[in-house]
Design an enzyme around this catalytic site. Structure first.
Site, mmCIF file in Angstrom:
data_model
loop_
_atom_site.group_PDB
_atom_site.id
_atom_site.type_symbol
_atom_site.label_atom_id
_atom_site.label_comp_id
_atom_site.label_asym_id
_atom_site.label_seq_id
_atom_site.Cartn_x
_atom_site.Cartn_y
_atom_site.Cartn_z
ATOM 1 N N GLY A 84 13.696 1.275 9.198
ATOM 2 C CA GLY A 84 12.463 1.998 9.519
ATOM 3 C C GLY A 84 11.541 1.946 8.306
ATOM 4 C CD GLN A 139 8.842 6.472 3.384
ATOM 5 O OE1 GLN A 139 9.707 6.437 2.528
ATOM 6 N NE2 GLN A 139 7.555 6.305 3.095
ATOM 7 C CB SER A 140 14.654 1.821 5.639
ATOM 8 O OG SER A 140 15.973 1.449 5.329
ATOM 9 C CG ASN A 141 16.805 6.910 2.500
ATOM 10 O OD1 ASN A 141 15.896 7.200 1.726
ATOM 11 N ND2 ASN A 141 17.149 7.679 3.518
ATOM 12 C CB ALA A 164 14.717 -1.090 3.434
#
Ligand SMILES: Cc1ncc(COP(=O)(O)O)c(C=O)c1O
Length: 343
Positions: free
Chosen positions: A77, A79-81, A83
């Site tokens: 997503g 705001q992916s942690n 990623a």
């Protein structure tokens, strides 16, 4: 407690500083009427490179390096942690990150706040995709990998959330090397290890690790709070990763059944990455009582589930709860307005 099988871990790059602390939350234990401990995986390696994904990346990036990859591709997503952690860890190991991130309108990407800012600092090449294209994320990542290979690069694809059999070794190792000895050193009590579940890899590692350590027979349960989808989805997703894990590590002799996968459903609320005021109010209450900061997308929802379930039934999770803090701090900043409204 000796393990029933000799465990041979796959190659691993020690990126994290382990073990993470296990801390008792005094005031929260008093308030909720059960002993509450928190396993501080939010402190996994420190500031920017934090959270549950680091344990998985130790194994996944070891494979990337063994294959002499120069680029690491993953997705998430906006705001992916996962990623962000992948981008920073890849840069640290000298590989270039390429992120496929989901957003409402790819023509108008979101501003670089929170995790996106850190993705940029790590030099990530970001490809924005729509919610509709998200359904074919694996295909899209394979296409990008093929495109890079044609251009002479050596890409390595990490699946969504790092959730694969290889990634799940991270939490198998966390159970075997840290949680099991830590819990064994405490007075014996019926215990639940509670965690937030987003793509299933953390849950698969915990469930497999718990089975290897014989936790069921010792009154220690593992339960996940799903922050998206539903119980059936995660029983299937976690079951599939556990089966892949068992096939890749036959010496472990693991046979996880659906009934071994405990999902506390009913706390998705408004949907993935959308918070209700009552969830944020609990996040604030914990910050004030303990100086412990949760994120609104994962751990905040799991903690709200803990408080709500215990209010209904004090015995719901046994005499002790170990809350796995999986990180996600940077997801707090894009929620500043909603949180600010409650202050
Ligand atoms: C902070 C945080 N907690 C929990 C999770 C869920 O972990 P998993 O994707 O392994 O289910 C994630 C990622 O999805 C996360 O970033």
């Amino acid at each position: 407690m000796p393990l029933p099988v000799p465990l041979a871990y796959p190659d691993r790059i020690p990126i994290a500083r382990l073990p993470t602390p296990l801390e008792r939350l005094e005031r929260t234990s008093q308030r909720l009427g059960v002993e509450v401990l928190v396993k501080r995986d939010d402190l996994l390696t420190g500031a920017e490179l934090s959270g549950n994904k680091i344990r998985k990346l130790e194994f996944l990036l070891a494979e990337a390096r063994a294959r002499r990859a120069d680029t690491v591709i993953t997705c998430g997503g906006q705001q992916s942690n996962h990623a962000r952690a992948t981008a920073l860890a890849s840069a640290r190991l000298g590989m270039r990150p390429l992120l496929v991130l989901r957003t409402a309108d790819p023509a108008r990407p979101p501003p670089p706040t929170g995790n996106i800012l850190l993705d940029r600092v790590a030099g990530a090449d970001i490809r924005w995709i729509s919610m509709a294209d998200w359904a074919r994320r694996d295909e899209l990542m394979a296409e990008i990998a093929a495109e890079l290979t044609r251009a002479g690069r050596r890409p390595y694809v990490v699946p969504e959330g790092g959730s694969s059999a290889l990634g799940s070794w991270g939490y198998v190792r966390a159970v075997v090397e840290e949680l099991d000895p830590e819990l064994s050193a405490l007075p014996a009590r019926s215990t639940t290890l509670l965690y937030a579940c987003g793509s299933g890899g953390t849950g698969a590692g915990l469930v497999a690790g718990a089975a290897l350590c014989g936790w069921g027979e010792r009154g220690i349960r593992v339960a996940g709070v799903n922050v998206c989808d539903d119980r059936d989805y995660f029983v299937r997703a976690i079951g599939r990763i556990c089966r892949d894990f068992a096939a890749a590590a036959p010496a472990a002799g693991l046979a996880i059944r659906d009934q071994d996968i405990d999902i506390v459903d009913g706390y998705v609320g408004l949907g993935y990455a959308r918070s209700r005021p009552e969830e944020l109010a609990e996040l604030l209450a914990l910050g004030r009582a303990e100086g412990l900061v949760l994120d609104p997308v994962y751990t905040g929802k799991a903690f709200y589930a803990l408080v709500t379930e215990l209010a209904r039934d004090r015995d719901r999770f046994g005499e002790r709860v170990v809350f796995l803090h999986t990180g996600g701090l940077f997801g707090l900043f894009p929620a500043a307005e909603e949180i600010g409204a409650l202050l």
